[in-house]
Write an enzyme that holds these catalytic residues in place. Structure first.
Site, PDB file in Angstrom:
ATOM      1  N   ASP A 141       0.728  -1.116   0.024  1.00  0.00           N
ATOM      2  CA  ASP A 141      -0.010   0.042  -0.026  1.00  0.00           C
ATOM      3  C   ASP A 141       0.845   1.294   0.009  1.00  0.00           C
ATOM      4  O   ASP A 141       1.957   1.253   0.436  1.00  0.00           O
ATOM      5  CB  ASP A 141      -0.949  -0.190   1.079  1.00  0.00           C
ATOM      6  CG  ASP A 141      -1.940   1.015   1.111  1.00  0.00           C
ATOM      7  OD1 ASP A 141      -2.605   1.002   0.141  1.00  0.00           O
ATOM      8  OD2 ASP A 141      -2.115   1.834   1.910  1.00  0.00           O
ATOM      9  N   GLU A 199       0.689   5.805   0.399  1.00  0.00           N
ATOM     10  CA  GLU A 199       0.048   7.113   0.532  1.00  0.00           C
ATOM     11  C   GLU A 199       0.679   8.169  -0.369  1.00  0.00           C
ATOM     12  O   GLU A 199       1.898   8.132  -0.600  1.00  0.00           O
ATOM     13  CB  GLU A 199       0.024   7.358   2.099  1.00  0.00           C
ATOM     14  CG  GLU A 199      -0.784   6.497   2.853  1.00  0.00           C
ATOM     15  CD  GLU A 199      -2.141   6.437   2.510  1.00  0.00           C
ATOM     16  OE1 GLU A 199      -2.743   7.269   2.030  1.00  0.00           O
ATOM     17  OE2 GLU A 199      -2.705   5.185   3.035  1.00  0.00           O
ATOM     18  N   GLU A 226      -6.305  18.543   1.822  1.00  0.00           N
ATOM     19  CA  GLU A 226      -7.154  17.354   1.703  1.00  0.00           C
ATOM     20  C   GLU A 226      -6.505  16.065   2.005  1.00  0.00           C
ATOM     21  O   GLU A 226      -6.991  15.120   2.405  1.00  0.00           O
ATOM     22  CB  GLU A 226      -7.981  17.422   0.267  1.00  0.00           C
ATOM     23  CG  GLU A 226      -8.685  18.684  -0.046  1.00  0.00           C
ATOM     24  CD  GLU A 226      -7.563  19.958  -0.476  1.00  0.00           C
ATOM     25  OE1 GLU A 226      -6.783  19.386  -1.522  1.00  0.00           O
ATOM     26  OE2 GLU A 226      -7.561  20.785   0.039  1.00  0.00           O
ATOM     27  N   HIS A 270      -5.964   6.912   7.527  1.00  0.00           N
ATOM     28  CA  HIS A 270      -5.287   5.982   6.232  1.00  0.00           C
ATOM     29  C   HIS A 270      -3.932   5.843   6.495  1.00  0.00           C
ATOM     30  O   HIS A 270      -3.421   6.900   6.861  1.00  0.00           O
ATOM     31  CB  HIS A 270      -5.854   6.578   4.892  1.00  0.00           C
ATOM     32  CG  HIS A 270      -7.046   6.302   4.325  1.00  0.00           C
ATOM     33  ND1 HIS A 270      -7.322   5.193   3.345  1.00  0.00           N
ATOM     34  CD2 HIS A 270      -8.135   6.646   4.766  1.00  0.00           C
ATOM     35  CE1 HIS A 270      -8.655   5.374   3.169  1.00  0.00           C
ATOM     36  NE2 HIS A 270      -9.226   6.070   3.833  1.00  0.00           N
ATOM     37  N   ASP A 315      -3.094  -0.262   6.628  1.00  0.00           N
ATOM     38  CA  ASP A 315      -3.806  -0.640   5.486  1.00  0.00           C
ATOM     39  C   ASP A 315      -3.243  -1.989   5.131  1.00  0.00           C
ATOM     40  O   ASP A 315      -4.007  -2.792   4.652  1.00  0.00           O
ATOM     41  CB  ASP A 315      -4.060   0.451   4.356  1.00  0.00           C
ATOM     42  CG  ASP A 315      -4.847   1.400   4.854  1.00  0.00           C
ATOM     43  OD1 ASP A 315      -5.420   1.519   6.084  1.00  0.00           O
ATOM     44  OD2 ASP A 315      -5.032   2.468   3.962  1.00  0.00           O
TER      45      ASP A 315
END
Length: 241
Positions: free
Chosen positions: A9, A11, A54, A156, A161
């Site tokens: 995973d 980000e 965001e 997150h 994750d």
């Protein structure tokens, strides 16, 4: 030897790998024979650009946080990531997103793409949509559906994750693994023998013959059938032959 699987995973600063967004976190957990190993890789990465508000709300990684963690730029860790995932099967939720960002970062460094590294990719999002058509297929939804505890997932994060995705993947593929003769089968239930009752026929059957009155009644019945009586026709044909 079983092929390595990497639960993976990332980000990022945003949604668009080709629009200027960059990687800010990478996590990969190695799994062999459906067992997690200690060979894992988790890195925070400085994006060398600003962090949109965001994005920070999603994963909690601001530029200040990354600098406090002494996060290096991708150019310093890209080869380490490439070597870690080389020739492995990558298990990724919404693989198109993560593969797109990794390939973009590799390309900036002149490194081979994920495909050129010999990796294969399994997308658990596509798996979930096939297994549960018409239902939500997010990682949170799958954790709820498959009874995977996600209480530690406040934001997150690539590492948490990956940990959740590993459990989700094992749950989604357990039945298939069992059918292939895997070692995770539940103990075989006791198989009870089926007893079939055998009906024995006596060696000599007792024959009961019709008496004179019964034979006369039978003949009268056949006479009443006339031309329709196939038995009478057969008798006549046999007599004429």
């Amino acid at each position: 030897m079983s092929k390595r699987q990497i639960i993976l995973d990332t980000e990022t600063t945003g949604l668009y790998a080709e629009g200027g967004d960059r990687l800010v976190e990478f996590a990969g957990l190695e799994m062999i024979n459906r067992q997690m190993t200690d060979n894992n890789l988790h890195l925070y990465i400085h994006p060398e650009r600003d962090m949109p508000e965001e994005a920070a709300k999603v994963h909690g990684l601001t530029i200040e946080v990354l600098e406090e963690k002494n996060a290096p730029p991708f150019a310093e860790v890209g080869r380490q990531i490439a070597d870690f995932i080389r020739d492995a099967e990558l298990i990724i939720h919404n693989a198109k997103f993560d593969v797109g960002f990794l390939n973009m970062e590799f390309r900036r460094m002149g490194l081979p793409s994920i495909e050129e590294l010999g990796c294969t990719v399994t997308d658990t999002l596509a798996m979930a949509r096939e297994m549960f058509p018409g239902q939500k297929a997010s990682l949170d939804a799958l954790c709820n559906r498959l009874s995977v505890d996600r209480s530690k997932r406040v934001l997150h994060g690539a590492l948490i994750d990956c940990e959740l995705l590993g459990e989700v993947y094992l749950a989604m593929t357990r039945q298939q693994f069992d059918l292939m003769g895997g070692e995770e089968k539940e103990e075989d239930e006791e198989v009870k023998p089926v007893i079939v009752a055998e009906t024995k026929r006596p060696a000599h059957l007792k024959v009961i013959k019709a008496n004179a009155e019964e034979l006369a009644a039978h003949e009268q019945y056949l006479d009443g059938l006339g031309e329709a009586c196939l038995w009478r026709k057969a008798e006549t044909a046999g007599a004429e032959a």
